[in-house]
Scaffold this motif. Structure first.
Motif, PDB file in Angstrom:
ATOM      1  N   VAL A   1      28.950  64.916  82.957  1.00  0.00           N
ATOM      2  CA  VAL A   1      27.828  65.590  82.305  1.00  0.00           C
ATOM      3  C   VAL A   1      27.326  66.744  83.168  1.00  0.00           C
ATOM      4  CG1 VAL A   1      25.448  65.291  81.513  1.00  0.00           C
ATOM      5  CG2 VAL A   1      27.136  63.523  81.052  1.00  0.00           C
ATOM      6  N   VAL A   2      27.190  66.495  84.465  1.00  0.00           N
ATOM      7  CA  VAL A   2      26.699  67.525  85.389  1.00  0.00           C
ATOM      8  C   VAL A   2      27.715  68.652  85.516  1.00  0.00           C
ATOM      9  CG1 VAL A   2      26.024  67.965  87.781  1.00  0.00           C
ATOM     10  CG2 VAL A   2      25.286  65.870  86.639  1.00  0.00           C
ATOM     11  N   ARG A   3      29.008  68.318  85.611  1.00  0.00           N
ATOM     12  CA  ARG A   3      30.052  69.346  85.732  1.00  0.00           C
ATOM     13  C   ARG A   3      30.110  70.212  84.489  1.00  0.00           C
ATOM     14  NH1 ARG A   3      33.069  64.855  87.488  1.00  0.00           N
ATOM     15  NH2 ARG A   3      34.468  65.051  85.719  1.00  0.00           N
ATOM     16  N   ASN A   4      30.035  69.600  83.309  1.00  0.00           N
ATOM     17  CA  ASN A   4      30.071  70.370  82.069  1.00  0.00           C
ATOM     18  C   ASN A   4      28.848  71.268  81.935  1.00  0.00           C
ATOM     19  OD1 ASN A   4      32.528  69.392  81.222  1.00  0.00           O
ATOM     20  ND2 ASN A   4      31.613  67.638  80.170  1.00  0.00           N
ATOM     21  N   ARG A   5      27.685  70.777  82.341  1.00  0.00           N
ATOM     22  CA  ARG A   5      26.478  71.598  82.309  1.00  0.00           C
ATOM     23  C   ARG A   5      26.624  72.807  83.224  1.00  0.00           C
ATOM     24  NH1 ARG A   5      22.376  68.231  84.271  1.00  0.00           N
ATOM     25  NH2 ARG A   5      22.448  67.166  82.268  1.00  0.00           N
ATOM     26  N   THR A   6      27.210  72.586  84.404  1.00  0.00           N
ATOM     27  CA  THR A   6      27.443  73.685  85.343  1.00  0.00           C
ATOM     28  C   THR A   6      28.369  74.721  84.739  1.00  0.00           C
ATOM     29  OG1 THR A   6      27.145  72.159  87.194  1.00  0.00           O
ATOM     30  CG2 THR A   6      28.240  74.247  87.657  1.00  0.00           C
ATOM     31  N   ARG A   7      29.458  74.273  84.111  1.00  0.00           N
ATOM     32  CA  ARG A   7      30.402  75.193  83.467  1.00  0.00           C
ATOM     33  C   ARG A   7      29.729  75.998  82.356  1.00  0.00           C
ATOM     34  NH1 ARG A   7      34.827  71.456  84.685  1.00  0.00           N
ATOM     35  NH2 ARG A   7      34.236  70.030  83.251  1.00  0.00           N
ATOM     36  N   ARG A   8      28.928  75.329  81.549  1.00  0.00           N
ATOM     37  CA  ARG A   8      28.238  76.035  80.454  1.00  0.00           C
ATOM     38  C   ARG A   8      27.298  77.104  80.990  1.00  0.00           C
ATOM     39  NH1 ARG A   8      27.899  70.778  78.262  1.00  0.00           N
ATOM     40  NH2 ARG A   8      25.752  70.614  78.981  1.00  0.00           N
ATOM     41  N   ARG A   9      26.576  76.789  82.040  1.00  0.00           N
ATOM     42  CA  ARG A   9      25.629  77.755  82.606  1.00  0.00           C
ATOM     43  C   ARG A   9      26.353  78.945  83.199  1.00  0.00           C
ATOM     44  NH1 ARG A   9      21.016  73.872  85.266  1.00  0.00           N
ATOM     45  NH2 ARG A   9      20.171  73.211  83.260  1.00  0.00           N
TER      46      ARG A   9
ATOM     47  N   GLU B   1      27.550  81.149  80.363  1.00  0.00           N
ATOM     48  CA  GLU B   1      26.431  81.839  79.720  1.00  0.00           C
ATOM     49  C   GLU B   1      26.082  83.092  80.480  1.00  0.00           C
ATOM     50  OE1 GLU B   1      21.861  80.765  79.207  1.00  0.00           O
ATOM     51  OE2 GLU B   1      23.219  79.300  78.330  1.00  0.00           O
TER      52      GLU B   1
END
Length: 65
Positions: free
Chosen positions: A54-62, A65
């Motif tokens: 979850v944390v890795r995917n959030r980092t990738r999305r940010r 963006e």
């Protein structure tokens, strides 16, 4: 454009430019397309040391963006 396939990441690891921080590695380069044109592509990898999926995917999305 982003990289999607593992083969694209591996090709850019060998031939493209990379930028590494404490949290992720970014690869950039030009890959030939099917129609013969070359477009700039960008790929980001996030280490498991950062945290759960979850944390890795959030980092990738940010970063995207």
């Amino acid at each position: 454009d982003r990289l999607h396939r593992r083969a694209e990441y591996l090709r850019l690891q060998k031939t493209g430019a990379s930028y590494q921080t404490a949290h992720f590695v970014m690869y950039a380069g030009r890959l030939a397309e099917v129609d013969g044109t070359a477009r700039s592509r960008l790929g980001t990898t996030v280490s498991r040391r950062i945290g759960s999926a979850v944390v890795r995917n959030r980092t990738r999305r940010r970063v995207r963006e």
